[in-house]
Design an enzyme around this catalytic site. Structure first.
Site, short mmCIF file in Angstrom:
data_model
loop_
_atom_site.label_atom_id
_atom_site.label_comp_id
_atom_site.label_asym_id
_atom_site.label_seq_id
_atom_site.Cartn_x
_atom_site.Cartn_y
_atom_site.Cartn_z
N ASP A 1 -1.72 -7.07 7.80
CA ASP A 1 -3.15 -6.80 7.67
C ASP A 1 -3.71 -7.33 6.35
O ASP A 1 -3.31 -8.40 5.91
CB ASP A 1 -3.42 -5.29 7.86
CG ASP A 1 -2.84 -4.43 6.75
OD1 ASP A 1 -1.76 -4.76 6.22
OD2 ASP A 1 -3.48 -3.41 6.42
N GLY B 1 0.83 -1.19 0.00
CA GLY B 1 0.00 0.00 0.00
C GLY B 1 0.87 1.25 0.00
O GLY B 1 2.05 1.20 0.31
N GLU C 1 5.32 -6.23 7.75
CA GLU C 1 4.75 -5.09 8.48
C GLU C 1 5.30 -4.87 9.88
O GLU C 1 5.32 -3.73 10.37
CB GLU C 1 3.21 -5.22 8.55
CG GLU C 1 2.50 -4.98 7.24
CD GLU C 1 2.49 -6.19 6.31
OE1 GLU C 1 1.96 -6.08 5.19
OE2 GLU C 1 3.03 -7.25 6.71
#
Length: 384
Positions: A175, A96, A167
């Site tokens: 996630d 992302g 992450e």
């Protein structure tokens, strides 16, 4: 008020304005129409992530382009399957657009809520898609890219595929539904991948259970043509084509799974009720492999690792929808904390790879703070 204080206040205000301008500039410059290419080819809807210079990193305009498109195609009698791929040859989707989210979170911009909310709604749409959904994960596939692929019915890896959920190194947690698919991998593999950010490559992405098929990169164009040429295909029809191309792909077939010799060790040492217990097990084991994992885990955010362990423990018995609601709560806890911003600074901005975590040790992370991160957000909870 002194001139020094005034100057300081002015600098602070100026910094906030600059951050907001960066966020707004990001939003305005993100032409989703060019960053997400979509076309109907034969009976297939084909989506191409088209930010090759950014390794096809996922931003909010791209999410807002894909969600209504997938909903429309699911109802379109002229579309029998969906194919999603990345442009540029290096990445499917490397994650992302975390820097934009970081800037937004610092100044309380709603992008910090909107990005995760809408990304997870898109993840759920993929996970509940009625028609065959084929993700061609040829290249780097991390974070947000995993969310765009792993919940779909078919995931095709190549020798160029690089999968990871890194992450915990940036003060976040795995996630995009990681709490659903990771605990469902063999043994304690999912927890190992989550805590260490270990990278799986090529055929190992299939062997781990992340991909459903392995096809050599040079055959991907032919595979895509074979898929779009199918007339009203069922799930089994698509599977037969993918199986056929996998059968033709012998590259690295004789190589063992990279973690095969370590799976017994992983299952044994990562089977503890706490992250501290896992670290203790690794230290006691003392093998070169165990020592390397101790060194890796020591670099990760202590808070992130504790959130991740509980996330996967809960997620093992949850539906995908329940997991995404839980993970949205965790993202908002991370947005209010310190480690996410420090991790992004250390890894993506300054690139000194020396984050100063707070708290700095596992022992200093209170169980109450972990529990609080999982609490309902009331009216602000994710709604699917």
């Amino acid at each position: 008020m002194s001139i020094t204080v005034l100057k300081s206040a002015f600098k602070c205000r100026l910094g906030s304005i600059c951050r907001l301008q960066r966020i707004q500039g990001h939003m305005m410059s993100s032409h989703a129409g060019s960053e997400v290419l979509s076309e109907k080819v034969g009976n297939a809807g084909v989506i191409t992530l088209n930010r090759p210079k950014a390794l096809n990193a996922l931003n909010l305009p791209m999410i807002r382009h894909m969600y209504p498109l997938l909903k429309k195609w699911d109802q379109d009698s002229g579309i029998d399957l969906v194919i999603i791929k990345g442009a540029g040859g290096k990445a499917f989707c490397a994650g992302g657009d975390i820097r934009a989210v970081t800037d937004a979170g610092k100044v309380g911009d709603p992008l910090a809520q909107d990005f995760f909310r809408e990304e997870y709604i898109l993840n759920n749409t993929i996970g509940t898609y009625k028609k065959p959904y084929v993700a061609l994960i040829d290249g780097i596939t991390m974070g947000g890219g995993v969310g765009l692929s792993v919940h779909g019915r078919f995931r095709v890896a190549t020798e160029k595929t690089l999968f990871a959920m890194p992450e915990t190194a940036i003060g976040l947690f795995p996630d995009v539904g990681g709490g659903y698919f990771l605990p469902r991998l063999q043994g304690r593999l999912g927890l190992f991948l989550s805590l260490t950010g270990f990278r799986l490559r090529g055929r190992d992405v299939l062997r781990a259970g992340v991909a459903t098929h392995f096809v050599e990169s040079e055959k991907m164009a032919a595979l895509e043509k074979a898929l779009v040429d199918l007339k009203s295909p069922s799930m089994s029809d698509v599977a037969k084509v993918l199986d056929s191309y996998q059968h033709q792909s012998g590259l690295d077939a004789d190589k063992p799974f990279a973690l095969e010799q370590h799976m017994e060790t992983i299952n044994r040492l990562f089977d503890a009720g706490s992250v501290e217990g896992i670290v203790e097990n690794l230290k006691k084991d003392g093998s070169p492999f165990a020592k390397k994992q101790v060194e890796t885990i020591a670099k990760m955010s202590p808070t992130s690792m504790k959130l991740t362990l509980k996330q996967l423990e809960h997620g093992a018995s949850m539906t995908l929808q329940e997991v995404l609601v839980m993970e949205y709560r965790l993202t908002q806890a991370c947005m209010k904390g310190q480690d996410f911003y420090e991790g992004v600074r250390a890894v993506l901005i300054d690139k000194d790879h020396s984050p100063k975590w707070k708290p700095g040790t596992l022992e200093e992370v209170s169980e109450q703070s972990v529990e609080d991160s999982f609490k309902s957000l009331g009216e602000c909870d994710l709604k699917l």
